[in-house]
Design an enzyme around this catalytic site. Sequence first.
Site, short mmCIF file in Angstrom:
data_model
loop_
_atom_site.label_atom_id
_atom_site.label_comp_id
_atom_site.label_asym_id
_atom_site.label_seq_id
_atom_site.Cartn_x
_atom_site.Cartn_y
_atom_site.Cartn_z
N SER A 322 0.81 -1.21 0.00
CA SER A 322 0.00 0.00 0.00
C SER A 322 0.85 1.27 0.00
O SER A 322 1.57 1.54 -0.96
CB SER A 322 -0.95 -0.05 1.20
OG SER A 322 -1.89 0.99 1.17
N ASP A 333 10.32 5.20 -10.03
CA ASP A 333 9.95 5.73 -11.33
C ASP A 333 10.61 7.06 -11.63
O ASP A 333 10.81 7.42 -12.80
CB ASP A 333 8.43 5.89 -11.42
CG ASP A 333 7.72 4.55 -11.63
OD1 ASP A 333 8.41 3.51 -11.57
OD2 ASP A 333 6.50 4.55 -11.84
N LYS A 347 -0.48 -4.11 -3.47
CA LYS A 347 -1.79 -3.51 -3.15
C LYS A 347 -1.84 -2.12 -3.76
O LYS A 347 -1.18 -1.19 -3.29
CB LYS A 347 -2.02 -3.42 -1.65
CG LYS A 347 -3.36 -2.79 -1.27
CD LYS A 347 -3.53 -2.67 0.24
CE LYS A 347 -4.88 -2.04 0.60
NZ LYS A 347 -4.99 -0.63 0.19
#
Length: 568
Positions: A322, A333, A347
């Site tokens: 999460s 990224d 998740k």
Amino acid sequence: MTFTHVLGKIVKYLKKDFNRVSDKNNSSFHIRLPILLSVALIIGIMLGKNFAEPKGNKKYLSSFQKFQQLLEYIENDYVDTVDTESLMEESIQNMLDKLDPHTVYIPPKDLALAQSELRATYDGIGVEFNILRDTLYVVNPLPGGPSEAAGILAGDKIVTVDDDTIAGVGISNRTVFDMLRGPRGTKVNVGVVRRGEDEVLDFELKRGAIPQFSVDASYMVDDQIGYIKVNKFAERTYEEFKAALEDLKEKGMSKLILDLQNNSGGYMSAAINMCDEFLEEGSLIVSQKGQSAKYDSEAFATDKGIYKEGALMVLVNEGSASASEIVAGALQDNDRALIVGRRSFGKGLVQLPFDLNDGSELRMTIARYYTPSGRSIQKPYDDGEASYNSDYYERYTSGELFSRDSVHFDENLAYETSGGRKVYGGGGIMPDYFVPLDTADNSIYINRLVASNTIREYTLDYRDEHPELKDLTADEFIEQFEVTKQMIDDIVAIGEDKGIRRSNKQLAKSEEFMKHLIKARIARDLFDDDAFYKVYNNTNEVYKKGIQLFLNPGLLQNQVNGSLLQSR
């Protein structure tokens, strides 16, 4: 709620508001304004009552009537007495099971405890406890809490609560929470058995606000490398984290290890604020998209942040989920950090709480979130909750936890980081540098000693029986203290008393791990969590590999761009 009831509440508010605003500093218009607004509100309610009809009601009316009819038949005509309320609760849960694994219904009796898990404080007496030998054992009274102020000590055994005996009756953690937690300012009486005292000591405690912490540890590994361990993303996680970050920077930190292993997540806002400390202004952190456009959003880094420069490493494993994955995904990224460890949980769904009329709560998935490259990291759940929850076992049996090559990605779910590196969606964050699970020191025998609280019981008693250890500093203890063979034998004997049969072969396999665990637990009992992790992390392969990579960035080879380890 009837219209008359609503009207009564409005009138009551009007009187209160009129008294509040009617002073010599308010003009007549300011005094009349709340009244005019409230009259308009009443007219609106009347119009709504007379003319508004929810469009969705007709769609479900037939099903509602059928359900009500079934319950009436069961309650009035079924052969046995049935708790129809319980049937309704189960029906709700079965309905939600058809959605996704993270949409859940929380009954009223469980709501307070569930809500307290991520809050900055809870109301209670302020003790860290463990249940040993069927007795509530005080590990430590929390600093500044009611128990410490009243004189309760580490090692005390709480045997009664408000004259009810709780020792030797099979008490559970949930029962302890229900008995000792309660509204702030209320009182509870506890009876305590203390070493060296012949009689039970009585304490009257006034419950207070007890802080809950998200940062388990924060310390300098050496002159340059700092380490922060975060266990969840709660109300004050960001504030705790930033304070730890500032402290380490003042101590000369130029390389940071952020440990999110086994961090199951929490509030997205805390994760976003944490990322903002690291990413350059304008960098996308996370986006979310739901069926309803009102849940669509994007979060970008601002010009705030005290660690926009400097080497950064994030540790993750199969228990990182999460909000942890939001942080890892954003930093990966944006090519800001090196992600080290094993594939995270997967998740990528966002929940929002909805209050229900009876005091229960629905936590419903309202959106999916996406990392800056556009990938969803939510793992599949089409095969049902049983399969979803057995994912760890499947990773273990498939060999994924031991070899990077056992992880297979769908090329249709390939994305690129800002620097052009390939990353994948479809199930968790895959680290830039994979660290296999190390089971060399693990054994069934050591697991049984841990699960039975045998080691915990021994270390607490050892601390109480060796007060001279408190004269040492944490660093002195870590440097000087050694776990002896006699200590191991004593633990083995306690285990045998509990029916845990000695296994010399497995003991030999796990002895070094056992020594670190014993020393780490004693360090925590004597000092704090920093001391615990300084010892225990010597058994953590992901942590040790992270240190090694910081000291020898050439080890990265072709796995990832080594520049991620260097200061910007």
